[in-house]
Design a protein around this motif. Structure first.
Motif, PDB file in Angstrom:
ATOM      1  N   ASP A  80     -25.830 -36.556  30.224  1.00  0.00           N
ATOM      2  CA  ASP A  80     -26.031 -34.950  29.894  1.00  0.00           C
ATOM      3  C   ASP A  80     -25.306 -35.625  31.527  1.00  0.00           C
ATOM      4  O   ASP A  80     -24.304 -35.198  32.057  1.00  0.00           O
ATOM      5  CB  ASP A  80     -27.125 -34.655  29.727  1.00  0.00           C
ATOM      6  N   SER A  81     -25.401 -35.712  32.113  1.00  0.00           N
ATOM      7  CA  SER A  81     -25.524 -36.338  33.620  1.00  0.00           C
ATOM      8  C   SER A  81     -23.958 -36.121  33.479  1.00  0.00           C
ATOM      9  O   SER A  81     -23.143 -35.767  34.140  1.00  0.00           O
ATOM     10  CB  SER A  81     -25.741 -37.290  33.965  1.00  0.00           C
ATOM     11  N   ILE A  82     -23.973 -36.897  32.961  1.00  0.00           N
ATOM     12  CA  ILE A  82     -22.090 -37.422  33.030  1.00  0.00           C
ATOM     13  C   ILE A  82     -21.093 -36.408  32.777  1.00  0.00           C
ATOM     14  O   ILE A  82     -20.472 -35.984  33.159  1.00  0.00           O
ATOM     15  CB  ILE A  82     -21.655 -38.793  32.258  1.00  0.00           C
ATOM     16  N   LEU A  83     -21.423 -35.951  31.811  1.00  0.00           N
ATOM     17  CA  LEU A  83     -20.902 -34.206  31.441  1.00  0.00           C
ATOM     18  C   LEU A  83     -21.440 -33.309  32.806  1.00  0.00           C
ATOM     19  O   LEU A  83     -19.932 -32.568  32.995  1.00  0.00           O
ATOM     20  CB  LEU A  83     -21.964 -33.660  30.377  1.00  0.00           C
ATOM     21  N   THR A  84     -22.163 -33.214  33.093  1.00  0.00           N
ATOM     22  CA  THR A  84     -21.789 -32.519  34.264  1.00  0.00           C
ATOM     23  C   THR A  84     -21.534 -32.544  35.226  1.00  0.00           C
ATOM     24  O   THR A  84     -19.811 -31.634  36.136  1.00  0.00           O
ATOM     25  CB  THR A  84     -23.717 -32.250  34.724  1.00  0.00           C
TER      26      THR A  84
ATOM     27  N   MET B 231     -18.406 -34.756  35.128  1.00  0.00           N
ATOM     28  CA  MET B 231     -17.308 -34.016  34.876  1.00  0.00           C
ATOM     29  C   MET B 231     -16.793 -32.427  34.526  1.00  0.00           C
ATOM     30  O   MET B 231     -15.830 -32.491  35.018  1.00  0.00           O
ATOM     31  CB  MET B 231     -16.917 -35.283  33.257  1.00  0.00           C
ATOM     32  N   ALA B 232     -17.498 -31.495  34.654  1.00  0.00           N
ATOM     33  CA  ALA B 232     -17.560 -29.990  33.901  1.00  0.00           C
ATOM     34  C   ALA B 232     -16.901 -29.950  36.090  1.00  0.00           C
ATOM     35  O   ALA B 232     -16.349 -29.098  35.662  1.00  0.00           O
ATOM     36  CB  ALA B 232     -18.582 -29.843  33.802  1.00  0.00           C
ATOM     37  N   ILE B 233     -18.145 -29.941  36.329  1.00  0.00           N
ATOM     38  CA  ILE B 233     -17.467 -30.116  37.571  1.00  0.00           C
ATOM     39  C   ILE B 233     -16.134 -30.221  37.896  1.00  0.00           C
ATOM     40  O   ILE B 233     -15.504 -29.463  39.007  1.00  0.00           O
ATOM     41  CB  ILE B 233     -18.670 -30.459  38.350  1.00  0.00           C
ATOM     42  N   ALA B 234     -15.367 -31.321  38.127  1.00  0.00           N
ATOM     43  CA  ALA B 234     -14.635 -32.480  38.255  1.00  0.00           C
ATOM     44  C   ALA B 234     -12.731 -31.595  37.405  1.00  0.00           C
ATOM     45  O   ALA B 234     -12.182 -31.559  38.453  1.00  0.00           O
ATOM     46  CB  ALA B 234     -14.425 -34.003  38.184  1.00  0.00           C
ATOM     47  N   LEU B 235     -13.524 -31.516  36.842  1.00  0.00           N
ATOM     48  CA  LEU B 235     -12.319 -30.973  36.078  1.00  0.00           C
ATOM     49  C   LEU B 235     -12.545 -29.602  36.680  1.00  0.00           C
ATOM     50  O   LEU B 235     -11.267 -28.600  36.223  1.00  0.00           O
ATOM     51  CB  LEU B 235     -13.418 -30.654  34.365  1.00  0.00           C
ATOM     52  N   SER B 236     -13.487 -28.690  36.660  1.00  0.00           N
ATOM     53  CA  SER B 236     -13.063 -27.433  37.523  1.00  0.00           C
ATOM     54  C   SER B 236     -12.499 -27.415  38.310  1.00  0.00           C
ATOM     55  O   SER B 236     -11.245 -26.205  39.470  1.00  0.00           O
ATOM     56  CB  SER B 236     -14.219 -26.298  37.770  1.00  0.00           C
ATOM     57  N   ALA B 237     -12.106 -28.678  39.153  1.00  0.00           N
ATOM     58  CA  ALA B 237     -10.855 -29.087  40.419  1.00  0.00           C
ATOM     59  C   ALA B 237      -9.272 -29.134  39.687  1.00  0.00           C
ATOM     60  O   ALA B 237      -8.710 -29.583  40.560  1.00  0.00           O
ATOM     61  CB  ALA B 237     -11.836 -29.507  41.403  1.00  0.00           C
ATOM     62  N   THR B 238      -9.802 -30.307  38.773  1.00  0.00           N
ATOM     63  CA  THR B 238      -7.572 -30.214  37.884  1.00  0.00           C
ATOM     64  C   THR B 238      -7.575 -28.800  37.807  1.00  0.00           C
ATOM     65  O   THR B 238      -7.563 -28.592  36.731  1.00  0.00           O
ATOM     66  CB  THR B 238      -8.773 -30.403  36.742  1.00  0.00           C
ATOM     67  N   PRO B 239      -6.199 -29.352  38.599  1.00  0.00           N
ATOM     68  CA  PRO B 239      -5.430 -28.099  37.994  1.00  0.00           C
ATOM     69  C   PRO B 239      -5.175 -27.999  36.851  1.00  0.00           C
ATOM     70  O   PRO B 239      -5.277 -29.066  35.459  1.00  0.00           O
ATOM     71  CB  PRO B 239      -4.245 -28.933  38.645  1.00  0.00           C
TER      72      PRO B 239
END
Lengths: 113, 97, 183
Positions: free
Chosen positions: C110-114, C116-124
């Motif tokens: 779950d930690s990795i998922l969290t 990733m979700a934050i990083a994805l919202s910075a990805t174009p």
């Protein structure tokens, strides 16, 4: 020199904020508007904060700015995800704008576990 | 520098007007919540610019408070204002927030 | 709600203490000894007063992977502003078609998922719509993915991000899960 740097950062930040505003106003559906909102908004604010940091390079200001930037980076994705999820589930998707929709299939197929 | 600050303020004003139009137009509450988020970010940027213009950093606590509270509005709208679509097979199984 | 409170244990965790103290010191504007000490006391008291359920396997910071991850995330964030501005200026009619895609992840943390979700919202061009915990699948709205090739590329990009995230934060088990799947 430092003034020029501040000015450049503020201008870039304002430009990114404007692109967020234009995106929110002009893009065709809620999801595309959210792309514009979340990214350009964060970029614009962070650039402006960096400009303020260059103008006042003291410990007090820099720590506050770091905390503001950190909170912004953490909270914006949370809000965006919750709004996007609520939007999808209340059927605010414009199918005409979608090429594929794999979430719809997942919601319709029974989940094994 | 004054000219630059004026230009920056004008651009931020335009951005704020754009989000305000979206808030008025909607069409859904979620659109408004999202536009309000952007408006708050623009206001925070404006506060930062005003600090540079005045050469004083009294706005820092305000920025901190706004950055803590800004996202509460859209989270509240997303959670409580939108009727939750009842589906027997929701994709998430865990107890999520 | 009952069963989740039952799982909470009163425990003081070091990473949480460090994190809370850091925020406290940043809030007080200047790092003095008094701030540091009061922050430490508060962090311990807060954890005793508000116990949280354990979050499962903890993260492990890997300096090299972390540097790669952070640089790439910053670059993505700055990069993501450009194309969007172009599209916003281009107006309604020129908006390309988009896709909602499912991306199965190889790690279950779950930690990795969290992260990733934050990083994805910075990805174009990506927006996290939903998460299925049972098989760790992310559902993303991808901007401008108008054909199957673009959809496949978006999926590869997310899996590359997963690789970077695990190399920056993953435990040994996460790394094994990543390697076990080939690709």
């Amino acid at each position: 020199m430092r003034t020029a740097f501040t000015a450049a950062l503020l201008l870039l930040g304002a430009g990114a904020s404007l692109s967020a505003g234009l995106g929110v106003l002009r893009l065709p559906d809620l999801f595309t508007r959210m792309h514009a909102a979340t990214k350009s908004q964060a970029v614009g604010l962070l650039l402006v904060l960096a400009g303020v940091g260059v103008r006042f390079p003291t410990v007090e200001v820099l720590t506050s700015l770091a905390l503001v930037a950190l909170l912004q980076l953490i909270t914006v994705p949370v809000a965006a995800h919750l709004v996007g999820r609520a939007a999808y589930r209340t059927g605010r998707v414009d199918r005409g704008l979608l090429h594929t929709d794999e979430l719809e299939r997942a919601l319709e197929a029974p989940d094994e576990d | 520098m004054t000219a630059v600050l004026g230009a920056v303020a004008a651009v931020l004003f335009l951005a704020a007007v754009c989000t305000l139009v979206r808030i008025v137009r909607g069409p859904s509450m979620l659109d408004r919540a999202m536009a309000l988020d952007v408006l708050l970010a623009v206001i925070m940027a404006g506060l930062g610019v005003s600090a540079v213009a005045e050469g004083d950093t009294w706005v820092m606590p305000t920025l901190l408070a706004l950055s803590l509270l800004a996202f509460v509005g859209s989270v509240a709208v997303a959670r409580f204002l939108v009727p939750h679509a009842a589906r027997p097979d929701e994709p998430d199984q865990g107890a999520d927030a | 709600m009952r069963e989740s409170t039952a799982g909470r244990r009163r425990a003081v965790r070091l990473p949480a203490v460090v994190w809370l103290t850091l925020v406290w010191v940043l809030l007080w504007d200047r790092p003095t000894v008094a701030n540091l000490l009061s922050g430490l006391v508060l962090a311990v008291l807060l954890q005793l007063a508000f116990p949280l359920p354990p979050v499962g396997p903890q993260l492990r910071l890997r300096p090299f992977g972390l540097a790669v991850f952070a640089l790439r995330a910053a670059a993505d964030l700055l990069h993501s502003a450009g194309p969007l501005a172009w599209q916003a200026a281009g107006g309604r009619g020129r908006c390309a078609r988009n896709s909602v895609i499912a991306v199965p992840l190889r790690t279950r943390s779950d930690s990795i998922l969290t992260i990733m979700a934050i990083a994805l919202s910075a990805t174009p061009g990506t927006l996290v719509l939903d998460v299925r915990h049972s098989d760790a699948t992310l559902f993303l709205h991808v901007l401008g993915a108008g054909d199957d090739a673009a959809v496949a590329k978006a999926r590869r990009d997310v899996q590359a991000l997963e690789r970077r995230t695990v190399r920056a934060f993953g435990t040994r088990d996460d790394l094994r899960a990543l390697a076990g799947d080939g690709t």
